[in-house]
Design an enzyme around this catalytic site. Structure first.
Site, short mmCIF file in Angstrom:
data_model
loop_
_atom_site.label_atom_id
_atom_site.label_comp_id
_atom_site.label_asym_id
_atom_site.label_seq_id
_atom_site.Cartn_x
_atom_site.Cartn_y
_atom_site.Cartn_z
N LYS A 236 0.90 -1.08 -0.07
CA LYS A 236 -0.05 -0.10 -0.11
C LYS A 236 0.88 1.33 -0.03
O LYS A 236 0.68 2.26 -0.75
CB LYS A 236 -0.84 0.14 1.34
CG LYS A 236 -1.84 1.37 1.09
CD LYS A 236 -2.68 1.59 2.51
CE LYS A 236 -1.47 2.11 3.49
NZ LYS A 236 -2.30 2.55 4.74
N ASP A 254 -6.14 0.84 0.91
CA ASP A 254 -6.50 1.24 2.27
C ASP A 254 -7.95 0.64 2.88
O ASP A 254 -8.65 0.14 1.93
CB ASP A 254 -6.12 2.70 2.74
CG ASP A 254 -7.36 3.61 1.96
OD1 ASP A 254 -8.19 3.00 1.46
OD2 ASP A 254 -7.31 4.86 2.46
#
Length: 368
Positions: A236, A254
């Site tokens: 991420k 996320d």
């Protein structure tokens, strides 16, 4: 006794009686237009019955033979029984194969929607969001790749606003990876305390700064395989850096992104890597970075975790989860956050496009 025939002879008595009754042989008095069915059948039945009787008689010994051979047949049936069990055993792997293939169904679009229809709907949602958030951007303040990777690591388990209020002091004291690598941990911890989990985060940012200084000449690498080797950096964080500091497409999965793509039934996956792959397959690679911004912006402003503002959602007609939140338009408006609700955003120094759209910068920590 007999009756005298015209030719002077005498007919037998039986024939005379038959003639008197009007019942002559079939060939003597045929019915006009009709076949002598009864007489023929009667005439042909007797010869046919004899072979039938013989056949029936012949069948009796066969039946007796079958009765005699019955035990043998039963034995044969008993012997063949294991073959049936074997057939059942052979069928079991087929059922097992079906069971193992079942998880693949989770990848298929839910609700009977075809893959092509899902692609069209997903891309339409992204186009709608692009019109609603033309100013979508990463909501972390940064001036270079080093600041972005540090800020992204610090954003775990806290808001981007809190990070943006904390990093000015951090970068003022430690502007380069070499500076932060040589920092005293306790001093860094004191700066990072407001972000939560400050000890673990201090260890990560000092560790990644040392790695950058020692392995990459103090520069943030622009490759995914290098970024994920840095302490505290996962996929991420790596995609945030690649997409926003290097212009290389990536999907940022996320908590907001995960929640929304499942609500929209783009995928049923729950693991970030699998979500990334499933959603990435619906869009051209060039769309991935801005897609992430659109989805995350929408999740923070309208499609909240606990109470989505369904009544104020611009993509409500395309959303399978419509109705999970507040559907009354007036009540839904009160749930809007940031610029949609008339409040400041999360960045102290947002892009000019955001300001031009009416967005307001967040206040610094001292004013908060």
């Amino acid at each position: 006794m007999g009756e005298q025939a015209p030719d002077g002879g005498r007919k037998p008595a039986k024939a005379a009686r038959t003639a008197a009754a009007g019942k002559g042989p079939a060939e003597e008095k045929p019915t006009a237009g009709k076949a002598p069915v009864k007489k023929t059948a009667s005439a042909e039945k007797t010869p046919a019955e004899k072979p039938a009787a013989k056949t029936a008689a012949a069948k009796k010994p066969a039946a007796n033979a079958a009765s005699a051979e019955k035990p043998a047949a039963e034995k044969t049936a008993v012997k063949k029984a294991p073959a049936k069990k074997s057939a059942v055993k052979k069928a079991a792997p087929a059922r097992k194969a079906v069971a193992e293939a079942a998880p693949a169904a989770a990848v298929a679009p839910p609700g009977g929607e075809s893959h092509a229809a899902l692609v069209r709907r997903a891309r339409r949602i992204d186009r709608e969001l692009a019109e609603v958030y033309p100013y979508a951007h990463p909501e972390l303040d940064f001036e270079n790749p080093f600041q972005l990777v540090v800020a992204t690591v610090l954003s775990a388990q806290t808001t981007d606003l809190r990070v943006n209020q904390t990093t000015p002091a951090l970068f003022a004291k430690y502007p380069t990876p070499e500076d932060l690598a040589a920092a005293v941990p306790e001093e860094v911890e004191e700066i990072l305390r407001p972000t939560g989990f400050f000890r673990a985060k201090t260890k990560s940012v000092i560790g990644l700064s040392k790695a950058l200084a020692e392995q990459f000449g103090g520069e943030v690498p622009g490759r995914l395989e290098d970024l994920v080797k840095l302490p505290g950096v996962g996929r991420k964080t790596a995609f945030v850096v690649l997409g926003n500091a290097f212009g290389r497409p990536g999907i940022t999965v996320d908590t907001h992104f995960q929640r929304l793509v499942r609500r929209w039934q783009w995928t049923a996956e729950t693991e970030p890597d699998k979500i990334e792959a499933a959603v990435g397959a619906l869009f051209p690679k060039s769309d991935w970075t801005m897609l992430s911004h659109h989805v995350i912006f929408h999740g923070r402003r309208i499609c909240h975790a606990r109470k989505p503002a369904c009544g104020a959602c611009p993509i409500a007609p395309l959303c399978p989860a419509y109705g999970e939140g507040e559907t009354d338009p007036e009540k839904a408006k009160k749930l809007l956050k940031y610029e949609k609700g008339g409040f400041p955003g999360q960045r102290l120094n947002p892009p000019q496009s955001y300001l031009d759209a009416g967005g307001r910068p967040a206040p610094p920590a001292a004013a908060g």
